[in-house]
Design a protein around this motif. Sequence first.
Motif, mmCIF file in Angstrom:
data_model
loop_
_atom_site.group_PDB
_atom_site.id
_atom_site.type_symbol
_atom_site.label_atom_id
_atom_site.label_comp_id
_atom_site.label_asym_id
_atom_site.label_seq_id
_atom_site.Cartn_x
_atom_site.Cartn_y
_atom_site.Cartn_z
ATOM 1 N N MET A 1 37.557 -30.305 -18.825
ATOM 2 C CA MET A 1 36.830 -29.838 -17.646
ATOM 3 C C MET A 1 36.509 -31.021 -16.757
ATOM 4 N N ALA A 2 36.714 -30.875 -15.462
ATOM 5 C CA ALA A 2 36.473 -31.974 -14.538
ATOM 6 C C ALA A 2 34.997 -32.273 -14.442
ATOM 7 N N THR A 3 34.682 -33.531 -14.151
ATOM 8 C CA THR A 3 33.277 -33.926 -14.038
ATOM 9 C C THR A 3 32.773 -33.775 -12.621
ATOM 10 N N LYS A 4 33.694 -33.533 -11.671
ATOM 11 C CA LYS A 4 33.279 -33.403 -10.277
ATOM 12 C C LYS A 4 33.456 -31.966 -9.817
ATOM 13 N N GLY A 5 32.786 -31.648 -8.695
ATOM 14 C CA GLY A 5 32.897 -30.302 -8.157
ATOM 15 C C GLY A 5 31.755 -29.418 -8.644
ATOM 16 N N ILE A 6 31.703 -28.216 -8.088
ATOM 17 C CA ILE A 6 30.636 -27.267 -8.420
ATOM 18 C C ILE A 6 31.020 -26.482 -9.666
ATOM 19 N N LEU A 7 30.126 -26.455 -10.619
ATOM 20 C CA LEU A 7 30.371 -25.713 -11.858
ATOM 21 C C LEU A 7 29.974 -24.255 -11.667
ATOM 22 N N THR A 8 30.743 -23.348 -12.259
ATOM 23 C CA THR A 8 30.385 -21.938 -12.236
ATOM 24 C C THR A 8 29.296 -21.680 -13.276
ATOM 25 N N GLY A 9 28.688 -20.495 -13.186
ATOM 26 C CA GLY A 9 27.655 -20.147 -14.152
ATOM 27 C C GLY A 9 28.178 -20.130 -15.580
ATOM 28 N N LYS A 10 29.402 -19.604 -15.763
ATOM 29 C CA LYS A 10 29.994 -19.550 -17.105
ATOM 30 C C LYS A 10 30.288 -20.950 -17.634
ATOM 31 N N GLN A 11 30.753 -21.831 -16.738
ATOM 32 C CA GLN A 11 31.026 -23.198 -17.158
ATOM 33 C C GLN A 11 29.756 -23.917 -17.587
ATOM 34 N N LYS A 12 28.674 -23.676 -16.836
ATOM 35 C CA LYS A 12 27.395 -24.285 -17.200
ATOM 36 C C LYS A 12 26.916 -23.777 -18.554
ATOM 37 N N ALA A 13 27.075 -22.460 -18.767
ATOM 38 C CA ALA A 13 26.648 -21.877 -20.042
ATOM 39 C C ALA A 13 27.468 -22.447 -21.193
ATOM 40 N N ALA A 14 28.772 -22.628 -20.973
ATOM 41 C CA ALA A 14 29.639 -23.180 -22.016
ATOM 42 C C ALA A 14 29.234 -24.609 -22.352
ATOM 43 N N ILE A 15 28.967 -25.406 -21.325
ATOM 44 C CA ILE A 15 28.539 -26.793 -21.543
ATOM 45 C C ILE A 15 27.220 -26.826 -22.303
ATOM 46 N N PHE A 16 26.316 -25.947 -21.913
ATOM 47 C CA PHE A 16 25.001 -25.897 -22.565
ATOM 48 C C PHE A 16 25.138 -25.565 -24.054
ATOM 49 N N LEU A 17 25.950 -24.556 -24.369
ATOM 50 C CA LEU A 17 26.123 -24.134 -25.764
ATOM 51 C C LEU A 17 26.828 -25.211 -26.589
ATOM 52 N N SER B 1 31.529 -34.100 -20.253
ATOM 53 C CA SER B 1 31.101 -35.423 -19.803
ATOM 54 C C SER B 1 29.584 -35.516 -19.830
ATOM 55 N N SER B 2 29.078 -36.713 -19.966
ATOM 56 C CA SER B 2 27.626 -36.918 -19.968
ATOM 57 C C SER B 2 27.022 -36.514 -18.631
ATOM 58 N N GLU B 3 27.797 -36.686 -17.564
ATOM 59 C CA GLU B 3 27.314 -36.320 -16.229
ATOM 60 C C GLU B 3 27.091 -34.812 -16.130
ATOM 61 N N ASN B 4 28.083 -34.030 -16.544
ATOM 62 C CA ASN B 4 27.940 -32.574 -16.502
ATOM 63 C C ASN B 4 26.849 -32.084 -17.439
ATOM 64 N N ARG B 5 26.762 -32.695 -18.608
ATOM 65 C CA ARG B 5 25.729 -32.300 -19.557
ATOM 66 C C ARG B 5 24.336 -32.518 -18.979
ATOM 67 N N ASP B 6 24.124 -33.666 -18.337
ATOM 68 C CA ASP B 6 22.823 -33.964 -17.746
ATOM 69 C C ASP B 6 22.483 -32.994 -16.620
ATOM 70 N N VAL B 7 23.489 -32.645 -15.811
ATOM 71 C CA VAL B 7 23.273 -31.689 -14.708
ATOM 72 C C VAL B 7 22.834 -30.341 -15.252
ATOM 73 N N VAL B 8 23.542 -29.851 -16.285
ATOM 74 C CA VAL B 8 23.240 -28.537 -16.856
ATOM 75 C C VAL B 8 21.868 -28.522 -17.523
ATOM 76 N N PHE B 9 21.557 -29.557 -18.295
ATOM 77 C CA PHE B 9 20.266 -29.606 -18.973
ATOM 78 C C PHE B 9 19.108 -29.731 -17.987
ATOM 79 N N ASN B 10 19.326 -30.462 -16.920
ATOM 80 C CA ASN B 10 18.286 -30.616 -15.907
ATOM 81 C C ASN B 10 18.020 -29.280 -15.212
ATOM 82 N N GLU B 11 19.108 -28.558 -14.899
ATOM 83 C CA GLU B 11 18.945 -27.253 -14.254
ATOM 84 C C GLU B 11 18.267 -26.257 -15.194
#
Length: 336
Positions: free
Chosen positions: A1-17, A51-61
């Motif tokens: 999964m790319a670290t840039k761009g807007i993540l969809t809701g499903k992508q965020k949920a997948a990263i979170f899980l 990526s750590s970047e995406n993980r931090d974005v999802v956890f912060n949200e």
Amino acid sequence: MATKGILTGKQKAAIFLISLGPEKSAKIFQHLKDEEIEQMTLEIANVRKVSSENRDVVFNEFHQILMASEYLTSGGIDYAKEILEKALGSQKALDIINRLTSSLQVRPFEFVRRTDPAQLLNFIQSEHPQTIALILAYLSSEQASIILSALPPDRQSDVARRIALMDRTSPEVIREVEMVLERKLSSLVSQEHTSAGGIENVVEMLNRVDRGTEKSIMEALEIQDPELAEEIKKRMFVFEDIVMLDDRSIQQVLREVDTKDLALALKGSSEEVIQKIFKNVSKRAGEMLREDMEFMGPVRLRDVEEAQQRIVNIIRKLEEAGEIIVARGGGDELIV
């Protein structure tokens, strides 16, 4: 999964899980529907690396939404908005509030839709007609038609008229009615006005009630409010309207109709309807149909109306399936 761009809701949920790990994620899966589990499983399978970047974005949200939910629960929307604005800024706070209120929103009278219509009838039949109309407007057409059919004839037309003329109802009125129906109401009602009722709503109900109830309501409406009755009739299809179908469509309908129902339905029909039907059957079939009509002798009006309603239901079923098209509103062509 790319670290840039807007993540969809499903992508965020997948990263979170994925970030939570299998043990904690499994506990969350226990609270999901089968369809949601399938979707999340597919989404997780498509993630090669978090990526750590995406993980931090999802956890912060997630943290922000969790805080907002607590603020909403403890102090309401205004309180939550005030606290979030101070912490995150006006736009971010508004985005989170809008997301939460739309996801938590419950359609009015949700608990009523889970109630058996027969039990609900006993509960509301003594209420004011406007109250009954408001409740039926928020029910499914199937539930509402059962209750409408069971009301006394004089109340049927009154309630149907009120539903047809209903436009928008304030949340305060909805809350008051809900509190009468259920003292310990836990539903979250939208702060905005909600739309229900209207002519389309009452037409859908009348399309599902028995023919006797439909006729009784329409006859009363024609006296009480002729313009409204005419507008409703323009959007409905009744058995007599079969004369406006073209021959090909009538033949298609007749292939679905039980012969006994057809004979019974024609016993109470106009000569125009009878001629239209006989025009679209073979000579032999027409002779047999006439014999059936003569053989059954006098019949109850209720039986005739029920047979006609079954045929109308077939027409509506074919229309819904796209096999015939019934134009509404008195157009020149009912079938195209």
